[in-house]
Write a protein that holds these residues in place. Structure first.
Motif, mmCIF file in Angstrom:
data_model
loop_
_atom_site.group_PDB
_atom_site.id
_atom_site.type_symbol
_atom_site.label_atom_id
_atom_site.label_comp_id
_atom_site.label_asym_id
_atom_site.label_seq_id
_atom_site.Cartn_x
_atom_site.Cartn_y
_atom_site.Cartn_z
ATOM 1 N N ALA A 118 0.831 -1.221 0.000
ATOM 2 C CA ALA A 118 0.000 0.000 0.000
ATOM 3 C C ALA A 118 0.859 1.263 0.000
ATOM 4 O O ALA A 118 0.485 2.289 -0.544
ATOM 5 C CB ALA A 118 -0.913 0.010 1.223
ATOM 6 N N ARG A 119 2.056 1.189 0.623
ATOM 7 C CA ARG A 119 2.861 2.428 0.741
ATOM 8 C C ARG A 119 3.854 2.577 -0.397
ATOM 9 O O ARG A 119 4.006 3.662 -0.953
ATOM 10 C CB ARG A 119 3.599 2.405 2.083
ATOM 11 N N PHE A 120 4.515 1.482 -0.780
ATOM 12 C CA PHE A 120 5.578 1.582 -1.789
ATOM 13 C C PHE A 120 5.179 1.019 -3.147
ATOM 14 O O PHE A 120 5.990 0.982 -4.071
ATOM 15 C CB PHE A 120 6.846 0.885 -1.265
ATOM 16 N N GLY A 121 3.954 0.522 -3.250
ATOM 17 C CA GLY A 121 3.420 0.158 -4.569
ATOM 18 C C GLY A 121 3.713 -1.243 -5.043
ATOM 19 O O GLY A 121 3.219 -1.654 -6.097
ATOM 20 N N ARG A 141 14.890 1.115 -4.694
ATOM 21 C CA ARG A 141 14.351 2.149 -5.588
ATOM 22 C C ARG A 141 12.895 2.496 -5.287
ATOM 23 O O ARG A 141 12.355 3.459 -5.830
ATOM 24 C CB ARG A 141 14.470 1.678 -7.059
ATOM 25 N N LEU A 142 12.263 1.710 -4.406
ATOM 26 C CA LEU A 142 10.843 1.962 -4.104
ATOM 27 C C LEU A 142 10.700 3.256 -3.308
ATOM 28 O O LEU A 142 11.480 3.529 -2.395
ATOM 29 C CB LEU A 142 10.263 0.781 -3.319
ATOM 30 N N ARG A 143 9.711 4.060 -3.669
ATOM 31 C CA ARG A 143 9.419 5.323 -2.994
ATOM 32 C C ARG A 143 7.940 5.345 -2.632
ATOM 33 O O ARG A 143 7.112 4.803 -3.369
ATOM 34 C CB ARG A 143 9.693 6.510 -3.941
ATOM 35 N N ASP A 144 7.604 6.034 -1.524
ATOM 36 C CA ASP A 144 6.174 6.192 -1.221
ATOM 37 C C ASP A 144 5.676 7.504 -1.823
ATOM 38 O O ASP A 144 6.422 8.223 -2.492
ATOM 39 C CB ASP A 144 5.928 6.115 0.293
ATOM 40 N N GLY A 145 4.421 7.835 -1.575
ATOM 41 C CA GLY A 145 3.808 9.019 -2.180
ATOM 42 C C GLY A 145 4.445 10.336 -1.756
ATOM 43 O O GLY A 145 4.320 11.347 -2.442
ATOM 44 N N GLU A 146 5.166 10.315 -0.631
ATOM 45 C CA GLU A 146 5.862 11.546 -0.193
ATOM 46 C C GLU A 146 7.332 11.533 -0.632
ATOM 47 O O GLU A 146 8.108 12.390 -0.229
ATOM 48 C CB GLU A 146 5.820 11.666 1.343
ATOM 49 N N GLY A 147 7.697 10.507 -1.385
ATOM 50 C CA GLY A 147 9.087 10.440 -1.862
ATOM 51 C C GLY A 147 10.036 9.790 -0.880
ATOM 52 O O GLY A 147 11.239 9.739 -1.103
ATOM 53 N N SER A 149 12.021 6.857 0.621
ATOM 54 C CA SER A 149 12.441 5.580 0.026
ATOM 55 C C SER A 149 12.208 4.440 1.012
ATOM 56 O O SER A 149 12.153 4.651 2.235
ATOM 57 C CB SER A 149 13.935 5.634 -0.326
ATOM 58 N N LEU A 150 12.108 3.230 0.486
ATOM 59 C CA LEU A 150 11.977 2.069 1.362
ATOM 60 C C LEU A 150 13.158 1.969 2.330
ATOM 61 O O LEU A 150 12.947 1.791 3.545
ATOM 62 C CB LEU A 150 11.850 0.788 0.523
ATOM 63 N N PRO A 151 14.407 2.113 1.847
ATOM 64 C CA PRO A 151 15.521 2.049 2.798
ATOM 65 C C PRO A 151 15.399 3.076 3.922
ATOM 66 O O PRO A 151 15.631 2.777 5.088
ATOM 67 C CB PRO A 151 16.751 2.344 1.929
ATOM 68 N N GLN A 152 14.989 4.288 3.569
ATOM 69 C CA GLN A 152 14.863 5.332 4.590
ATOM 70 C C GLN A 152 13.795 4.944 5.604
ATOM 71 O O GLN A 152 13.978 5.063 6.818
ATOM 72 C CB GLN A 152 14.472 6.668 3.914
ATOM 73 N N ALA A 153 12.668 4.440 5.096
ATOM 74 C CA ALA A 153 11.566 4.057 5.991
ATOM 75 C C ALA A 153 11.979 2.914 6.906
ATOM 76 O O ALA A 153 11.679 2.908 8.099
ATOM 77 C CB ALA A 153 10.356 3.652 5.158
ATOM 78 N N MET A 154 12.745 1.944 6.344
ATOM 79 C CA MET A 154 13.193 0.815 7.167
ATOM 80 C C MET A 154 14.146 1.311 8.247
ATOM 81 O O MET A 154 14.067 0.933 9.414
ATOM 82 C CB MET A 154 13.894 -0.237 6.300
ATOM 83 N N GLU A 155 15.075 2.206 7.823
ATOM 84 C CA GLU A 155 16.066 2.742 8.775
ATOM 85 C C GLU A 155 15.353 3.513 9.895
ATOM 86 O O GLU A 155 15.630 3.324 11.073
ATOM 87 C CB GLU A 155 17.015 3.680 8.030
ATOM 88 N N ASN A 156 14.371 4.310 9.511
ATOM 89 C CA ASN A 156 13.612 5.073 10.523
ATOM 90 C C ASN A 156 12.932 4.124 11.511
ATOM 91 O O ASN A 156 12.703 4.472 12.667
ATOM 92 C CB ASN A 156 12.541 5.944 9.856
ATOM 93 N N ALA A 157 12.611 2.908 11.019
ATOM 94 C CA ALA A 157 11.916 1.939 11.886
ATOM 95 C C ALA A 157 12.918 1.039 12.606
ATOM 96 O O ALA A 157 12.541 0.066 13.260
ATOM 97 C CB ALA A 157 10.951 1.093 11.041
ATOM 98 N N GLY A 158 14.217 1.348 12.438
ATOM 99 C CA GLY A 158 15.234 0.599 13.187
ATOM 100 C C GLY A 158 15.714 -0.661 12.508
ATOM 101 O O GLY A 158 16.315 -1.534 13.136
ATOM 102 N N ALA A 257 -3.213 9.990 -9.256
ATOM 103 C CA ALA A 257 -2.546 11.180 -8.697
ATOM 104 C C ALA A 257 -2.575 12.249 -9.776
ATOM 105 O O ALA A 257 -2.278 11.975 -10.952
ATOM 106 C CB ALA A 257 -1.104 10.853 -8.324
ATOM 107 N N VAL A 258 -3.013 13.444 -9.420
ATOM 108 C CA VAL A 258 -3.165 14.527 -10.394
ATOM 109 C C VAL A 258 -2.215 15.656 -9.989
ATOM 110 O O VAL A 258 -2.140 16.015 -8.811
ATOM 111 C CB VAL A 258 -4.617 15.062 -10.405
#
Ligand code: HGY
Ligand code: MN
Ligand code: MN
Ligand code: MN
Length: 396
Positions: A118-121, A141-147, A149-158, A257-258
């Motif tokens: 749902a977040r990274f498509g 390379r996966l990005r969410d709707g706010e840009g 990245s998956l690596p960043q999101a994983m890192e933020n989650a520890g 997305a428009v």
């Protein structure tokens, strides 16, 4: 169990669930899973891809029997899609302990990360990574709707995003994976059975359509001077429905997305995602080709540029008869066997591990919606069936 899980990620307004990968709600679900595991004295671990495992017996033992599902959701998803499989796994283990079952094979309950995409498509990220069907590079390379990245999101989650990747040793130790899942359809309601077995998962994929036109003033730009991408997008949505009906398939533009997304601005870009599925590959190919042809024709007519990108594709999954027939025998042989258009971690893992699925009746068939439901008696029947199967497989 259910009472502690149910409030996590539930939107008070819609009653739907918003449990997206590597968000706070996902972290709370993971904490819930770890607590359930440790409360039962199971060995808890998270693998390099962020999938969670609760082991009874040696986590490094061979020929393990694994059950479980996912806890993440689609936007405003229902309470059962994923969680029913995880909760039923813990409940089935409780039932087996109550029966005094003696396990002769390692048993694990799993929560696979980011199944809905749902977040990274991309769906089934945790199981695809483990099965080597998604490379670390592609995942990064996966990005969410706010840009983000998956690596960043994983890192933020520890979690360490550089550790993700194939986990063949882990999968090689699994002798059977059985996923219980709420049915996302009405087949069991029509046959009058509380539980059924899966025969196959239809081929299905996701395609991104980018219609690029010319942003302009909604009030002062003559119609003849417009290159409005919303028009070919709208024609494409209707074409998808028409072509799917003709081919006996399904096709959905459920996300759009428009840009710039202003009431008084002609869009410069309209980005739509097509989800299409069919019981056989040729029907799916026909629909996908026809929709793209219709989209190109409409875009040309409006002077709009079109780019189509296939973002994900899962070929048909035929669940192996050996394990399926063994489950049918363990359950008395009378169960309906049904195909599904819904993707599952079991579909991904079936390429690496003997895999089967149990479905629990969904009286309305509604799923990916707050209205998704399964009756208490049917959920209990699912737990008993799963316990019977796990006892038959892991307590020889
Ligand atoms: O999209 C699906 O079929 C699944 O729910 N991920
Ligand atoms: Mn789902
Ligand atoms: Mn699911
Ligand atoms: Mn699924």
């Amino acid at each position: 169990m259910w009472a502690e899980l149910a409030p996590i990620g539930r939107h008070p307004g819609t009653g739907g669930y918003r449990r997206y990968a590597w968000t706070g709600a996902d972290a709370d679900c993971r904490t819930w899973f770890q607590e359930q595991a440790e409360a039962r004295g199971l060995t808890y671990e998270t693998d390099r891809n962020g999938n969670q495992w609760a082991w009874l017996g040696d986590p490094l033992g061979s020929d393990a029997v694994v059950t479980g599902s996912h806890l993440d959701s689609v936007p405003d998803g229902g309470a059962f899609d994923g969680p029913l499989g995880v909760v039923s796994s813990f409940a089935a283990l409780d039932e087996l302990r109550h029966r005094g079952a003696r396990f002769t094979r390692p048993l694990a309950i799993a929560n696979f990360g980011d199944e809905e995409g749902a977040r990274f498509g991309l769906a089934c990220v945790g199981s695809r990574l483990a099965a080597g069907q998604l490379t670390r590079e592609a995942a990064h390379r996966l990005r969410d709707g706010e840009g983000v990245s998956l690596p960043q999101a994983m890192e933020n989650a520890g979690y360490d995003p550089d550790a993700i990747g194939p986990d063949p040793e882990r999968l090689a130790r699994i002798g059977a994976f059985v996923e219980l899942h709420v049915e996302q359809g009405r087949a069991l309601d029509l046959t009058g059975h509380p539980v059924g077995l899966a025969s196959a998962i239809w081929p299905h994929g996701r395609w991104r359509y980018d219609f690029a036109g010319e942003g302009n003033h909604a009030g002062t730009t003559r119609l003849a001077d417009r290159r409005d991408p919303m028009l070919p997008y709208a024609e494409t949505v209707l074409a998808a429905r028409r072509e799917a009906e003709l081919a006996g398939a399904v096709a959905t533009f459920g996300k759009v997305a428009v840009e710039p997304n202003g009431v008084n601005a002609i869009p410069s870009l309209v980005r739509g995602w097509l989800d299409s599925r069919a019981a056989d590959q040729s029907a799916l190919d026909t629909v996908v080709a026809a929709v793209e042809a219709a989209a190109r024709e409409a875009a040309d007519r409006q002077g709009v540029d079109l780019t189509v990108v296939r973002e994900s594709f899962t070929p048909v999954v035929e669940f192996g008869h050996a394990l399926r027939d063994e489950l049918a025998k363990l359950l008395g042989g009378e169960l309906p066997v049904l195909g599904t258009g819904a993707g599952h971690d079991a579909g991904i893992l079936s390429a690496s591990v003997p895999t089967a699925m149990l479905f629990v009746r969904n009286p309305t068939g509604v799923s990916h919606s707050p209205a998704e439901h399964a009756g208490e008696d049917d959920c209990q029947a699912g737990v008993r069936a799963l316990a019977d199967v796990l006892e038959g497989l892991a307590c020889r």
